[in-house]
Design a protein around this motif. Structure first.
Motif, mmCIF file in Angstrom:
data_model
loop_
_atom_site.group_PDB
_atom_site.id
_atom_site.type_symbol
_atom_site.label_atom_id
_atom_site.label_comp_id
_atom_site.label_asym_id
_atom_site.label_seq_id
_atom_site.Cartn_x
_atom_site.Cartn_y
_atom_site.Cartn_z
ATOM 1 N N TYR A 165 -7.204 -5.292 1.384
ATOM 2 C CA TYR A 165 -6.460 -5.325 0.122
ATOM 3 C C TYR A 165 -7.308 -6.080 -0.892
ATOM 4 O O TYR A 165 -7.668 -7.236 -0.673
ATOM 5 N N ASN A 168 3.180 -11.230 2.843
ATOM 6 C CA ASN A 168 2.681 -9.915 3.227
ATOM 7 C C ASN A 168 1.756 -10.057 4.422
ATOM 8 O O ASN A 168 1.380 -11.166 4.810
ATOM 9 N N GLN A 210 -1.909 -8.394 12.017
ATOM 10 C CA GLN A 210 -1.064 -7.509 11.202
ATOM 11 C C GLN A 210 0.083 -6.920 12.024
ATOM 12 O O GLN A 210 1.210 -6.798 11.532
ATOM 13 N N THR A 253 -3.380 -12.813 -0.012
ATOM 14 C CA THR A 253 -3.094 -12.084 1.228
ATOM 15 C C THR A 253 -2.628 -13.051 2.311
ATOM 16 O O THR A 253 -3.046 -14.206 2.359
ATOM 17 N N ALA A 308 2.277 -6.836 -3.325
ATOM 18 C CA ALA A 308 2.433 -5.917 -2.193
ATOM 19 C C ALA A 308 3.847 -5.994 -1.636
ATOM 20 O O ALA A 308 4.640 -6.874 -1.979
ATOM 21 N N GLU A 309 4.132 -5.089 -0.731
ATOM 22 C CA GLU A 309 5.469 -5.025 -0.126
ATOM 23 C C GLU A 309 5.725 -6.241 0.763
ATOM 24 O O GLU A 309 4.856 -6.668 1.519
ATOM 25 N N ASP A 310 6.948 -6.813 0.652
ATOM 26 C CA ASP A 310 7.331 -7.902 1.542
ATOM 27 C C ASP A 310 7.400 -7.371 2.974
ATOM 28 O O ASP A 310 8.019 -6.338 3.228
ATOM 29 N N GLU A 311 6.784 -8.111 3.899
ATOM 30 C CA GLU A 311 6.728 -7.626 5.274
ATOM 31 C C GLU A 311 7.218 -8.656 6.285
ATOM 32 O O GLU A 311 7.071 -8.451 7.488
ATOM 33 N N ARG A 359 -5.404 -2.238 8.744
ATOM 34 C CA ARG A 359 -5.307 -1.449 7.521
ATOM 35 C C ARG A 359 -6.524 -1.731 6.651
ATOM 36 O O ARG A 359 -7.261 -2.691 6.882
ATOM 37 N N GLU A 361 -1.152 -8.228 4.464
ATOM 38 C CA GLU A 361 -2.430 -7.684 4.014
ATOM 39 C C GLU A 361 -3.561 -8.645 4.376
ATOM 40 O O GLU A 361 -3.341 -9.832 4.586
ATOM 41 N N ALA A 386 -2.146 -9.355 -3.859
ATOM 42 C CA ALA A 386 -1.253 -8.994 -2.753
ATOM 43 C C ALA A 386 0.138 -9.580 -2.921
ATOM 44 O O ALA A 386 1.052 -9.213 -2.178
#
Length: 451
Positions: free
Chosen positions: A384, A324, A295, A334, A391-394, A381, A326, A388
């Motif tokens: 999830y 992501n 992560q 994920t 979820a927020e693009d990372e 974290r 996650e 996912a």
């Protein structure tokens, strides 16, 4: 003098089967995973223990240009290349009896060449070994069979199957879809058997003409060698049937991209037990540390897992590619998935890498993230448990952004090696610069008369 063929693995000796080998291909995987080297008559190969190539092969871009070595002159000194006979394997598509052998790269003082992808992976394995650990990987290979494309200006399209119709998309796991190009699959199986490569399974993926091949788990260098060989072999099998095999991350508009999912576990070298599972089969803190390392550090190695401008076309929502960081149990949305498994087989799946990545560097980068998590004893974290994809693009959106993160991450630079990182960045920034000079059809269509 002993016969050099006595050193070959059983499968290569079985392929020769008493025949006289005609040719040996002496090869080295470059930064892009392209086979570089030279072919020579088998009789000449038998008389030499090494050969030479300039180290500039690791400065060559995918377009054939050469990047400048950071902080050094472009002098092209020779490397000393020695055969790793454990990698000797048949080239069964050739007309004569040909053997391929991957060579290890050393400088003239006998030290491993630090920018060789195979040596980079060995460097990472050495870090694990120093802690008493042995990493295990299991890769999944996705690729497309496509119609022959000899004009780069034209879009890539699916191949025509045995029904006379183009291969259909949205047919994941369909046996009928695989049967459409069964002759190619038959050759892949036949070639793999002659080469001693074991296939765990072949299935139809979600794209039109998209196939997935699963390989058994094992040593990372050995599996990277196999993927390196598989890519070349699959291309040859496709060419026999008037189509192309492509490992581009996103070859066809509107179709899913091709990933190289990587399953990771770590074994205690002394006991042989999986360090991700405790005495009662429970998840260990080390399991959590490994996930946390991914992560934290995966964004810094996306430049290795997604090495071309096309790679970032795969990272779009709703196209079966996680965007992501996650993690979740049995959750394919994920970026980091924990598959269903018993305690001995507990593992972590990295779903972010594209099939266009160099397998040596993909494994090295992914294992480096887990290693740093273990050494820093990081905590992930919370798991999830939903979709996912929402979820927020990372992840970085472009190769340029990815290279910036790669350059700025000192821990990753240290574990992969500063010399390698400098050369890799120089090559990739040159490729990115070349791409930015190309005007695309989209720009001509929408901007020529409208802006």
């Amino acid at each position: 003098m002993a016969d050099w063929t006595d050193q070959l693995p059983e499968a290569a000796r079985a392929y020769i089967a008493g025949r006289k080998p005609d040719e040996v291909e002496c090869i080295v995987p470059d930064l892009g995973g392209v086979a570089r080297g030279k072919a020579m008559p088998a009789a000449k190969f038998a008389k030499q223990t090494q050969f030479y190539l300039p180290d500039s092969i690791f400065l060559q871009t995918i377009t054939g240009d050469w990047a400048e070595r950071p902080g050094g002159a472009f002098t092209e000194p020779d490397m000393v290349l020695t055969p790793d006979f454990s990698t000797a394997i048949a080239a069964p598509w050739t007309a004569d009896v040909t053997i391929q052998v991957i060579h290890d790269a050393y400088d003239q003082k006998g030290a491993p060449v630090s920018v060789s992808p195979r040596n980079v992976l060995k460097r990472i394995l050495g870090l694990y070994r120093a802690q008493g650990w042995t990493p295990v990987v299991a890769p999944e290979m996705e690729f497309y069979l496509v119609a022959r494309n000899t004009d780069p200006a034209k879009p890539i399209v699916p191949p025509i199957g045995r029904s006379g119709r183009p291969a259909a998309g949205k047919q994941a796991y369909s046996m009928s879809a695989v049967d459409e190009y069964g002759k190619v699959i038959d050759d892949i199986y036949d070639f793999a058997e002659a080469m001693g490569l074991e296939i765990d399974g072949i299935l139809q993926e979600g794209g039109a003409g998209q196939i997935e091949i699963n390989l058994n788990h094992g040593d990372p260098v050995m599996l990277a060698d196999e993927i390196f060989y598989f890519k070349r072999m699959i291309r040859e099998a496709a060419l026999r049937h008037d189509c192309f095999a492509t490992f581009m991350a996103k070859p066809i508009e509107g179709e899913p991209g091709s990933a190289m999912h990587m399953h990771h576990s770590v074994v205690d070298a002394a006991t042989g037990s999986n360090i991700f599972s405790g005495p009662e089969g429970e998840e260990t803190p080390q399991f959590q540390h490994f996930i946390a390392g991914m992560q934290k550090y995966l964004p810094a190695v996306i430049a290795l897992l997604a090495p071309y401008v096309n790679s970032y076309r795969r990272y779009v929502p709703d196209f079966a590619a996680p965007i992501n960081l996650e993690w979740g149990r049995d959750n394919r949305t994920t970026g980091i998935r924990v598959p269903i498994a018993d305690a001995a087989s507990r593992r972590v799946e990295n779903r972010l890498a594209g099939m266009d990545c160099n397998p040596y560097l993909g494994f090295a980068a992914s294992l480096a993230c887990g290693y740093l998590g273990l050494m820093e004893q990081l905590s992930p974290r919370a798991e999830y448990k939903g979709d996912a994809y929402l979820a927020e693009d990372e992840l970085p959106f472009t190769l340029g952004d990815a290279l910036d993160l790669f350059e700025e991450c000192k821990p990753i630079q240290e574990v992969l090696g500063a010399d390698f990182c400098g050369v890799y960045e120089a090559v990739k920034r040159m490729e990115y610069k070349e791409f930015l000079q190309v005007i695309s059809p989209w720009e001509r269509e929408h901007l020529l008369l409208n802006v």
